[in-house]
Structures are given as structure tokens and as C-alpha cells.
Design a protein around this motif. Sequence first.
Motif, PDB file in Angstrom:
ATOM      1  N   ALA A  14      40.000  34.292  39.010  1.00 15.75           N
ATOM      2  CA  ALA A  14      39.094  35.439  39.090  1.00 15.75           C
ATOM      3  C   ALA A  14      38.261  35.562  37.819  1.00 15.75           C
ATOM      4  O   ALA A  14      38.762  35.329  36.718  1.00 15.75           O
ATOM      5  CB  ALA A  14      39.881  36.730  39.313  1.00 15.75           C
ATOM      6  N   TYR A  20      37.133  29.335  46.353  1.00 16.64           N
ATOM      7  CA  TYR A  20      38.168  30.370  46.314  1.00 16.64           C
ATOM      8  C   TYR A  20      38.154  31.174  45.017  1.00 16.64           C
ATOM      9  O   TYR A  20      39.132  31.853  44.689  1.00 16.64           O
ATOM     10  CB  TYR A  20      39.541  29.718  46.527  1.00 16.64           C
ATOM     11  N   GLN A  60      37.458  34.285  42.949  1.00 15.69           N
ATOM     12  CA  GLN A  60      37.268  35.712  43.192  1.00 15.69           C
ATOM     13  C   GLN A  60      36.408  36.312  42.080  1.00 15.69           C
ATOM     14  O   GLN A  60      36.630  36.038  40.904  1.00 15.69           O
ATOM     15  CB  GLN A  60      38.607  36.439  43.253  1.00 15.69           C
ATOM     16  N   LEU A 111      35.574  39.879  40.607  1.00 20.59           N
ATOM     17  CA  LEU A 111      36.161  41.213  40.673  1.00 20.59           C
ATOM     18  C   LEU A 111      35.474  42.175  39.706  1.00 20.59           C
ATOM     19  O   LEU A 111      34.917  41.752  38.693  1.00 20.59           O
ATOM     20  CB  LEU A 111      37.650  41.140  40.330  1.00 20.59           C
ATOM     21  N   TYR A 132      44.930  39.101  38.871  1.00 20.07           N
ATOM     22  CA  TYR A 132      44.579  38.135  39.905  1.00 20.07           C
ATOM     23  C   TYR A 132      45.793  37.682  40.710  1.00 20.07           C
ATOM     24  O   TYR A 132      46.818  37.283  40.151  1.00 20.07           O
ATOM     25  CB  TYR A 132      43.919  36.903  39.277  1.00 20.07           C
ATOM     26  N   PRO A 148      46.174  35.293  44.480  1.00 22.77           N
ATOM     27  CA  PRO A 148      45.460  34.651  45.590  1.00 22.77           C
ATOM     28  C   PRO A 148      45.565  35.468  46.871  1.00 22.77           C
ATOM     29  O   PRO A 148      46.572  36.145  47.124  1.00 22.77           O
ATOM     30  CB  PRO A 148      46.190  33.310  45.742  1.00 22.77           C
ATOM     31  N   SER A 149      44.516  35.400  47.689  1.00 23.98           N
ATOM     32  CA  SER A 149      44.525  36.084  48.979  1.00 23.98           C
ATOM     33  C   SER A 149      45.318  35.263  49.994  1.00 23.98           C
ATOM     34  O   SER A 149      45.724  34.126  49.726  1.00 23.98           O
ATOM     35  CB  SER A 149      43.087  36.257  49.480  1.00 23.98           C
ATOM     36  N   ASP A 174      43.585  32.175  50.601  1.00 23.90           N
ATOM     37  CA  ASP A 174      43.788  31.251  49.484  1.00 23.90           C
ATOM     38  C   ASP A 174      45.103  30.497  49.636  1.00 23.90           C
ATOM     39  O   ASP A 174      45.165  29.280  49.435  1.00 23.90           O
ATOM     40  CB  ASP A 174      43.788  32.008  48.156  1.00 23.90           C
TER      41      ASP A 174
END
Length: 270
Positions: A49, A72, A74, A76, A106, A108-109, A112
Motif C-alpha cells: 500500500a 494489486y 493498494q 489508501l 496494510y 491484502p484483500s 489479493d
Amino acid sequence: MSRLRFAAVGDNCVDRFQPPVGQSLIGGNAINVAVQLALLGHETYYFGAVGRDADGERTRDLLVSKGVRVDYLQVLPGETAYTNIDITENGDRIFAFEEFGVCADYIPSEADFAALIGMDHVHVGWIADGGLVRRRVAGTGASVSQDLSVNNDPIHLGVEGLRIAFGSAGEDRQKAEAMMQGYIANGAKLAVVTRGGEGSAVLAGREHAETGITPVDVIDTTGAGDSFIAGFLHAYVSGGNLQASLASGRQCAARTCGHFGGFPQEPQSL
């Protein structure tokens, strides 16, 4: 060697080299490893991120220019991480101040994580996740390594499930041996420890190998350990033996010691 799909997960920062250097460069364990693997010819993705600021944009653009995929990444609300670095007369660096910014939060989603388990290898750098990435990704049987010397908080560390545990012992050979034995005893399949000017060593069950350093005129050691990791992964994950993988790591580290920062880039003035 075959072209593999690597992911590097975790930290990034703007390394602010204080006067007399007076320059800033992009760095961080995970980013340095990602860039070095891309420079070695692999398809490499960075998972991390950055903030919605000029440093975040600069970081993204530099990754793209070095061939690292940012699918990937991010972006923010908040500040991109930075580190103030002092350089000693012999080229060693001292981290004078660290601001982790959006990296501190941070994670991962779910998308991700789905992408991570499809990689040939995942390397984890500094991340304040309580060990979540290591457990979830390694738990699927995926190939995972982690640098256990970049985060001082034990809550985020662990070796169970790791294919490769990386550590740094300074120049203390006894400490390096104890670290490797500990990593293996606690569940890592392979333990790799750098020893500064004393080189590096690796332990896998009863198999052991070590090597010295590649002599080089040191300009800056920032990112040398990260470059060693990338060089080792480049060889080992491609099927290289332990000795060849150590040699690949030391060569990559030596190249990094020949310039400021963790990988070649155009610095900005402070």
C-alpha cells in the motif's frame, strides 16, 4: 533459468538519505525484492500500500518502470511510508527515523489472497499482519518465504509453513547457526542467514552450505540483504542447489552495494 511468477508482499518506503548525501530513493524490503526479481527476468507482482500523495505516485511509477506489476497495489488515504537514513564513513546505514504510514495498516484483500496462492513463490517482507499472510498462503501449500529480521515485533513473526526462512545475524557465526537451527526446529523447510562480512549460510535438514562475500567497493549497503534474498530465490526456486543459490544471492547483494539504495534508480533531492 525459467521465468517464474513471484509476489513480494509488505513494506515500501521512501529512503531519505540525510546530508551529505541529501537524496531520496524508493525502497523497503518487499519492494527491493520485487524489483530485483523483475530485473532478473521474472514476472513479479508487488502487494502493498502507498498513500494518496506524491510519494505514492512516485513509488507506483518507479515500480512500473522497473517491470514490476502493480495490479494489486493498494492506494489508501494517508501518508506513504518513509525512513530517514544516515550513512557512516564505511558505507553502512543507520535508520534514524521510520514512519510506516499506510503500510502500518496494510492487509491484502480477499482478491489479493486468491492471486497470491497462484504464484510460483511468495516472499513476505515487513508487514504488521500478525502472521496472517504467512499462515493463509502457506496453508494452501504455496511456496512462501519471509524475512524474519525486518520486523522486531514477535506477534508478526513465525516460521511454521515457510519453505524458506531468511534472517540476518550480523557477523556472528554462532548466532547464525543458532538462528538456522531454530528456524528448522520451528517448522521452516529451509533456513538462510546472512552474516555481513562473514558471508551467508543455509541449512536444509542435514544439508548445509555456506559462502563468503563478493568483494566490492561499498558505496551503500542499503537493500543489500533484500537483494541477496532476490538472488537466492532466483536460483533456488528455479531448481538450483544450495551452493549455487547462495552464490546467486551474494552476487546480487554485491551489485547493490555499488550504488545508493536498494536498486538502480534516479534519486530526488531532499
